[in-house]
Write an enzyme that holds these catalytic residues in place. Structure first.
Site, PDB file in Angstrom:
ATOM      1  N   CYS A  91      43.565 -16.229 -13.104  1.00 52.19           N
ATOM      2  CA  CYS A  91      42.304 -15.550 -14.311  1.00 52.19           C
ATOM      3  C   CYS A  91      40.925 -15.584 -13.499  1.00 52.19           C
ATOM      4  CB  CYS A  91      42.298 -16.603 -15.292  1.00 52.19           C
ATOM      5  SG  CYS A  91      43.750 -16.874 -16.392  1.00 52.19           S
ATOM      6  N   CYS A 102       3.481   1.792   2.559  1.00 51.01           N
ATOM      7  CA  CYS A 102       4.865   1.125   2.450  1.00 51.01           C
ATOM      8  C   CYS A 102       5.733   1.861   1.674  1.00 51.01           C
ATOM      9  CB  CYS A 102       4.490  -0.275   1.702  1.00 51.01           C
ATOM     10  SG  CYS A 102       3.468  -1.385   2.619  1.00 51.01           S
ATOM     11  N   CYS A 152      44.298 -20.281 -15.580  1.00 52.94           N
ATOM     12  CA  CYS A 152      44.850 -20.687 -14.125  1.00 52.94           C
ATOM     13  C   CYS A 152      44.124 -19.688 -13.095  1.00 52.94           C
ATOM     14  CB  CYS A 152      46.248 -20.351 -13.880  1.00 52.94           C
ATOM     15  SG  CYS A 152      46.600 -18.620 -13.972  1.00 52.94           S
ATOM     16  N   ASP A 179      11.470 -33.829   7.148  1.00 55.03           N
ATOM     17  CA  ASP A 179      10.718 -33.920   6.025  1.00 55.03           C
ATOM     18  C   ASP A 179      10.923 -32.597   5.235  1.00 55.03           C
ATOM     19  OD1 ASP A 179       8.784 -32.376   7.270  1.00 55.03           O
ATOM     20  OD2 ASP A 179       7.371 -33.952   7.493  1.00 55.03           O
ATOM     21  N   ASP A 219      13.830 -35.939  13.402  1.00 52.80           N
ATOM     22  CA  ASP A 219      12.532 -36.043  13.757  1.00 52.80           C
ATOM     23  C   ASP A 219      12.182 -37.505  13.700  1.00 52.80           C
ATOM     24  OD1 ASP A 219      10.127 -34.973  13.701  1.00 52.80           O
ATOM     25  OD2 ASP A 219       9.453 -34.987  11.664  1.00 52.80           O
ATOM     26  N   CYS A 250       1.029  -1.049  -0.028  1.00 58.34           N
ATOM     27  CA  CYS A 250       0.052  -0.032  -0.108  1.00 58.34           C
ATOM     28  C   CYS A 250       0.835   1.251   0.089  1.00 58.34           C
ATOM     29  CB  CYS A 250      -0.982  -0.017   1.042  1.00 58.34           C
ATOM     30  SG  CYS A 250       0.053   0.088   2.737  1.00 58.34           S
TER      31      CYS A 250
END
Length: 794
Positions: A85, A18, A82, A689, A494, A15
């Site tokens: 570079c 912001c 090398c 997960d 977990d 809005c």
């Protein structure tokens, strides 16, 4: 002071408040005029360029909770020889306005650049690279890139063959100096040596002059400078000797044409062997690419049409016959079959598929014809995501590489300085007034020094190590995670879906069918894994489900629902206590009994009266006990973290050999538990997960997402374990430790070679051609050592 105008794309504005907030924040900065447009989502900033950098404005915007749009591009870079570079290009890119971060990988010959699209673009970045003497282009497909590298390898081989043919006669001349064998006198003729060496020096070796010129023009130096200076010194000194011989005809000239030609040939040989070895580091990626189908059978207007894979669109209907690969991710619309998903899950037993089931691209259709609707195509398929993760990992840098990068930046100037000092010491102190010994020693110093080995030490090991891990179903997101994982001393697991199979079943139910119907109807609105087991159990009993009037999930406690004006509560003791529902001693004994067996027991209360108990159990994975044993054998502490009750958690932990259990933890508290372990000085890896424990994965030093098929959340973790196999967790740690050990070996060799080789050459103990051979083989040895990771046992 010069005024500069900058435009940034802002993310997160909703809005006018912001945009006004950001504008005020920016305008508070001295000598800054900013305007923020909510409609275009852009900030236009006028500022004095000597006062600020782009990152200063980004930081101000981010401090308010907004972000600035960042894009990423991968470029293929040609002309790097090398580490000097790659370091030079990386430094220039990171100093470019609009670039957030750039990394350049010498092994893959690629640059990965994150940039602000409103401040720069791909064309400007390519031009920036070209301005410092290298060629760059937007990264092509992996297959096209593979073909290009094959052509480059063929070109290097042809140059090597021509150089070897011209240098071989000169090698015989060199052998005459150190052994009594005889050779045709024509080869000793200065004119013949000149004719043979000149094409090698200025046609075959022209690439070294071009590379040296481009680097020196931009104020830097690389391996090309060392080779060009060293071989030119030998070549032009020989020209000088010939001129003196032609002028005075007093003695046969001391020529070094063979030195310059053989040096160039040996260096070309080293580069060719290095390129061949480097091509083998991408074998794992090539194998993944080969898994992809080449074309698809699309049904259009009731006709079968064979189309290239890139022509298939989301929503297309495809026919797959027995023995064919599934071309793209999709959903079965007709037919039944079994699918071999071992390429993704590691599970050799085919998975039965029927209408409504999802299928994964590049898996193999075994024994039935099916029709599918394409749901993910091109770069959005599961395999494409895996390939992208592997590519990004192989292109990334590990922190351990920083020291090598710093040294490589100063390496060539230091070597040239040492060569000059060597020349001066020899001509003044060792052999006063004698030019030849001083020149030979200086040339040896120039050509033995090898910045290539330093540049290749880390990325080659990362490429091979992550590739080997990918072959085993372990995806590292980047080199930094390979390094970080080898420090892990604590792994938090977990319970549901990680230690257990994540497919619970009802083991016991105490109550009548009316209560079971209400229970299943309430759970039907829940997304908890246990809910599916309860609903399936009720349906198997022939009960019809009722609609919920209201439903609420209470994390860590249970659920609350209203059905036909009846309040339904399903959950643990905490839930019942919250609603002041008393639990009898007999009921409590029953709960304890189920929990002692490792089952999750829940009470069902209807209108504040407990009417039943249901117990649900999830089976432990077959490989869980062995995986935990392997982790403990590696001196890694294993912790179970679960929201389940302590008694159930302890029972499961006892089955698999876990001593440390943290139970009854709410999902939002899991990250806090990780912090508590870290506060004790632990290096923590969290295995879950990647969905309901994402905050804990992010908080951990290493987050590992474990799952099956396309469901595994690749983006949620630093390491992804495909197939749900818990044994891959210790294998991931082993892969990390083996890769870091290999990197340290490479760095030790690369540093040790230069630290020992340069002084030996400066003392005149090595002929230039031997020094050149050693330099050529040093980088090859580093790559070959990295290739040993292809055979590491996980």
């Amino acid at each position: 002071m010069a005024n500069t105008t900058l435009t940034l794309d802002i993310i997160g504005m909703t809005c006018a408040a912001c945009s006004n907030r950001i504008e005020k924040k920016l305008n508070r900065m001295n000598h800054v005029q900013a305007k923020v447009n909510l409609t275009t989502e852009k900030a236009t900033i006028d500022y004095e360029s000597d006062d600020y950098h782009l990152e200063d404005f980004v930081e101000q915007i981010q401090s308010l909770g907004y972000d600035v749009a960042v894009e990423q591009v991968e470029l293929n870079i040609n002309g790097m020889t090398c580490a000097a570079c790659s370091n030079r290009i990386e430094k220039v890119l990171n100093q470019t306005q609009g670039v957030q971060q750039a990394t350049v990988n010498l092994t893959t010959e690629q640059a990965l650049i994150k940039y602000y699209p409103s401040a720069t673009n791909t064309e400007a970045l390519i031009k920036r690279i070209q301005n410092i003497g290298y060629d760059a282009e937007t990264k092509t497909s992996s297959k096209a890139q593979s073909n290009r590298k094959k052509q480059e390898l063929k070109h290097k081989r042809n140059k090597l063959i021509i150089s070897a043919i011209l240098s071989l006669p000169l090698l015989l001349v060199m052998v005459v100096h150190i052994s009594p064998i005889s050779i045709p006198s024509i080869l000793v003729n200065p004119w013949v040596q000149l004719i043979l060496s000149t094409p090698v020096q200025f046609i075959i070796g022209w690439q070294f002059y071009v590379g040296a010129y481009k680097n020196l023009r931009n104020g830097s130096a690389n391996m090309d400078v060392l080779v060009a200076v060293g071989t030119s010194a030998a070549y032009f000194y020989s020209i000088y000797e010939m001129m003196m011989w032609l002028t005075h005809q007093t003695h046969h000239p001391h020529l070094y044409f063979e030195t310059s030609a053989i040096l160039i040939t040996l260096i070309l040989l080293g580069k060719y062997l290095e390129a061949r070895a480097k091509s083998q580091t991408t074998n794992a990626l090539s194998e993944l690419l080969n898994l992809q189908a080449k074309e698809a059978r699309v049904i259009k207007e009731n006709k079968e049409i064979m189309l290239p894979l890139d022509k298939v669109k989301v929503g297309d209907t495809l026919l797959i016959k027995p023995g064919e690969k599934i071309p793209v991710d999709g959903k079965v619309t007709k037919g039944d079959t079994s699918i071999d998903e071992s390429m993704l899950t590691g599970e050799s037993i085919p998975v039965e598929k029927s209408s409504g089931d999802s299928v994964i691209g590049s898996t193999m259709n075994k024994n039935g014809s099916i029709m599918i609707e394409a749901t993910q195509v091109g770069g959005d398929t599961a395999l494409s995501h895996i390939i992208k993760v592997v590519e990004d990992a192989q292109s990334s840098k590990a922190p351990i590489q920083r020291l090598a990068d710093i040294i490589s930046g100063y390496f060539v100037p230091i070597v040239v300085s040492i060569a000059v000092i060597t020349f001066i010491i020899w001509i003044i102190f060792v052999h006063p007034g004698q030019f030849e010994p001083a020149l030979v020693s200086a040339i040896s110093v120039l050509v033995i020094a090898c910045p290539c080995a330093l540049g290749l030490a880390t990325p080659t090991s990362i490429m091979v190590g992550t590739g080997r891990a990918a072959e085993n179903g372990i995806l590292f997101k980047g080199g930094q995670f390979v390094e970080r994982a080898h420090y892990v001393d604590t792994i938090v697991l977990d319970k549901t879906g990680t230690i257990t199979n994540g497919q619970p079943v009802v083991t016991d139910y105490v109550g009548d069918n009316d209560t079971l119907q209400l229970l299943a109807s309430a759970e039907n609105a829940s997304e908890h894994p246990l809910a599916d087991a309860i609903v399936t159990y009720a349906k198997d009993k022939g009960l019809n489900l009722l609609d919920n009037d209201t439903f609420k999930s209470i994390p860590g406690h249970g659920i609350k629902a209203t059905i036909h004006q009846q309040q339904i509560l399903v959950g643990n003791r905490k839930l019942m206590n919250d609603y002041n529902i008393s639990i009898s001693n007999k009921l409590n004994d029953q709960l304890n009994h189920y929990e002692h067996l490792g089952q999750t027991a829940m009470m069902i209360a209807v209108d504040n009266q407990i009417n039943g108990i249901i117990a649900v159990a999830d089976t432990v994975k077959n490989d869980a006990k062995q995986a935990i044993k392997e982790l403990r054998n590696m001196n890694i502490d294993v912790v179970m973290l679960t929201g389940d009750n302590n008694r159930t958690a302890q029972t499961i932990a006892k089955q698999v050999g876990i001593e440390h259990v943290i139970a009854e933890v709410l999902p939002e508290e899991k990250a806090h538990q990780i912090s508590l372990l870290q506060d004790k000085g632990k290096q923590v890896a969290m295995v879950g997960d990647g969905i309901n424990d994402a905050p804990a994965l992010v908080k951990a030093d290493i987050g590992m997402a474990i799952g099956t098929g396309a469901e595994v959340a690749i983006e949620a973790a630093d390491i992804t374990i495909l197939g749900g196999d818990l044994l891959l967790v210790p294998k991931a740690i082993k892969a990390s430790k083996a890769t870091i050990k290999n990197i340290r070996q490479n760095l030790f060799w690369a540093f040790g070679y230069n630290v020992a080789g340069i002084p030996i050459a400066a003392c005149g103990l090595l002929a230039p051609w031997i020094a050149g051979a050693a330099m050529a083989l040093s980088s090859v040895s580093v790559v070959m050592n990295a290739l040993r990771l292809k055979k590491m046992k996980l």
